[in-house]
Scaffold this active site. Structure first.
Site, PDB file in Angstrom:
ATOM      1  N   SER A 163      35.251  47.546  34.178  1.00 56.98           N
ATOM      2  CA  SER A 163      36.015  48.795  34.154  1.00 56.98           C
ATOM      3  C   SER A 163      35.390  49.842  33.236  1.00 56.98           C
ATOM      4  O   SER A 163      34.648  49.525  32.309  1.00 56.98           O
ATOM      5  CB  SER A 163      37.447  48.531  33.671  1.00 56.98           C
TER       6      SER A 163
HETATM    7  N1  SAH Z   1      38.456  43.035  33.240  1.00 55.95           N
HETATM    8  C1  SAH Z   1      37.173  43.098  33.897  1.00 55.95           C
HETATM    9  C2  SAH Z   1      37.156  44.031  35.104  1.00 55.95           C
HETATM   10  C3  SAH Z   1      37.674  43.318  36.214  1.00 55.95           C
HETATM   11  S1  SAH Z   1      37.538  43.954  37.841  1.00 55.95           S
HETATM   12  C4  SAH Z   1      36.065  43.462  32.958  1.00 55.95           C
HETATM   13  O1  SAH Z   1      36.356  43.814  31.802  1.00 55.95           O
HETATM   14  O2  SAH Z   1      34.918  43.359  33.346  1.00 55.95           O
HETATM   15  C5  SAH Z   1      38.811  42.936  38.524  1.00 55.95           C
HETATM   16  C6  SAH Z   1      38.559  41.462  38.533  1.00 55.95           C
HETATM   17  O3  SAH Z   1      39.742  40.843  39.039  1.00 55.95           O
HETATM   18  C7  SAH Z   1      37.419  41.041  39.443  1.00 55.95           C
HETATM   19  O4  SAH Z   1      36.507  40.268  38.729  1.00 55.95           O
HETATM   20  C8  SAH Z   1      38.131  40.209  40.520  1.00 55.95           C
HETATM   21  O5  SAH Z   1      37.350  39.146  41.011  1.00 55.95           O
HETATM   22  C9  SAH Z   1      39.371  39.718  39.789  1.00 55.95           C
HETATM   23  N2  SAH Z   1      40.490  39.314  40.633  1.00 55.95           N
HETATM   24  C10 SAH Z   1      40.885  39.843  41.800  1.00 55.95           C
HETATM   25  N3  SAH Z   1      41.975  39.201  42.273  1.00 55.95           N
HETATM   26  C11 SAH Z   1      42.290  38.251  41.367  1.00 55.95           C
HETATM   27  C12 SAH Z   1      43.308  37.264  41.293  1.00 55.95           C
HETATM   28  N4  SAH Z   1      44.226  37.108  42.245  1.00 55.95           N
HETATM   29  N5  SAH Z   1      43.332  36.448  40.200  1.00 55.95           N
HETATM   30  C13 SAH Z   1      42.397  36.574  39.220  1.00 55.95           C
HETATM   31  N6  SAH Z   1      41.407  37.492  39.252  1.00 55.95           N
HETATM   32  C14 SAH Z   1      41.349  38.329  40.304  1.00 55.95           C
END
Ligand code: SAH
Length: 215
Positions: free
Chosen positions: A61
Site C-alpha cells: 500500500s
Molecule cells: N498490508 C500489505 C498490503 C496488502 S495488499 C502491505 O503492507 O504490503 C492486500 C493483501 O491482502 C494481498 O496480499 C492479498 O493477497 C491479501 N488478501 C486478499 N484477500 C485475503 C483474504 N481473504 N485473507 C487474507 N488476505 C487476503
C-alpha cells in the site's frame, strides 16, 4: 516520504478529522526499512508515496494510507493487533513498532511465507504471519484491540467484528472491487455497540475468498 505524508495529512484533514501525523506513528515509519519490502525493480522509488506491485496481482500500500490506517487504529504499546492481508509485510512491521503483538493473515501462500521470513530476518519477533482466509479472523488470539483489513470487502466480515475487543477499533476499506471504496473506522464501545464512520475514498485490491483453508 514523511514530508509527502505530512502534506497529504494536511490536505485531507477536513475529511479525516486528523490534523497531522502522530509522533509515535512517525517514529514507527522512521524505523521500518521500506526498501526491504519492495521488489528490486522498485528500489529507487521505495520511499516515494506510492503503492507498488509485489507480484500475485497484489500491492504494497501507499505509505500515506498505511500511516492513516495506523493512526486511525490508535495502537497502544500494550495492544494486540490483527492485520488481514499481510502482502509484503510492511504494514505489519509498522504495527509491530507500535503494538505489543501483531497477528497477520495472508491468503496467498507465497506472500505469507516471504513476509514471514523477511519480518523474522528484520527482527520483528512480535509478528506472527499465517496463511489462511482472513474473513474468518484468528479466533484463537482474539479479542484484538485493533484490526486492520488491507483488502476491500463490501461489508465488515462478522467474525472480525466479533473478534474485536470492546473499546477496539477496526480500519477497513468498504466497497466493491473495481469501484472506489470508503476507508471506514468501525468502533466497538464498552457495551459492545458497533458504529461505523466513513473517512476517505480509497482504492484497494479485493479480499479473495477460499483460496486457502483456515488451518
Ligand atoms: N498490508 C500489505 C498490503 C496488502 S495488499 C502491505 O503492507 O504490503 C492486500 C493483501 O491482502 C494481498 O496480499 C492479498 O493477497 C491479501 N488478501 C486478499 N484477500 C485475503 C483474504 N481473504 N485473507 C487474507 N488476505 C487476503
Amino acid at each position: 516520504m514523511l514530508r509527502r505524508i505530512d502534506e497529504i495529512f494536511a490536505e485531507t484533514a477536513r475529511q479525516t478529522g486528523i490534523a497531522d501525523l502522530d509522533g509515535r506513528v512517525r517514529s514507527a515509519f522512521e524505523s521500518v526499512p521500506r526498501h526491504r519490502f519492495v521488489s528490486s525493480a522498485a528500489q529507487d522509488f521505495a520511499y516515494r508515496d506510492s503503492a507498488f506491485s509485489i507480484g500475485y496481482g497484489q500491492t504494497i500500500s501507499q505509505p500515506f494510507i498505511v500511516a492513516l490506517m495506523t493512526q486511525l487504529a490508535e495502537i497502544s504499546d500494550t495492544a494486540k493487533v490483527l492485520e488481514v492481508g499481510t502482502g509484503s509485510g510492511y504494514q505489519a512491521a509498522v504495527l509491530a513498532e507500535l503494538a505489543h503483538q501483531v497477528y497477520s493473515i495472508e491468503v496467498v501462500a507465497e506472500l505469507a511465507s516471504a513476509a514471514s521470513a523477511l519480518l523474522a530476518e528484520l527482527g520483528y519477533d512480535d509478528v506472527q504471519v499465517r496463511c489462511g482466509d482472513g474473513f474468518a479472523g484468528w479466533a484463537e488470539h482474539a479479542p484484538f484491540d485493533a484490526i486492520l483489513v488491507t483488502a476491500a470487502t463490501p461489508r465488515p466480515p462478522p467474525p472480525l467484528v466479533e473478534q474485536l475487543a470492546r473499546g477496539g477499533r477496526m480500519v477497513l476499506p468498504l466497497g466493491r472491487p473495481a469501484e472506489t471504496q470508503d476507508l471506514a473506522l468501525l468502533t466497538k464501545d464498552d457495551d459492545g455497540e458497533v458504529s461505523i464512520r466513513s473517512i476517505l475514498p480509497v482504492v484497494f485490491v479485493p479480499m479473495i475468498r477460499n483460496r486457502a483453508s483456515n488451518g
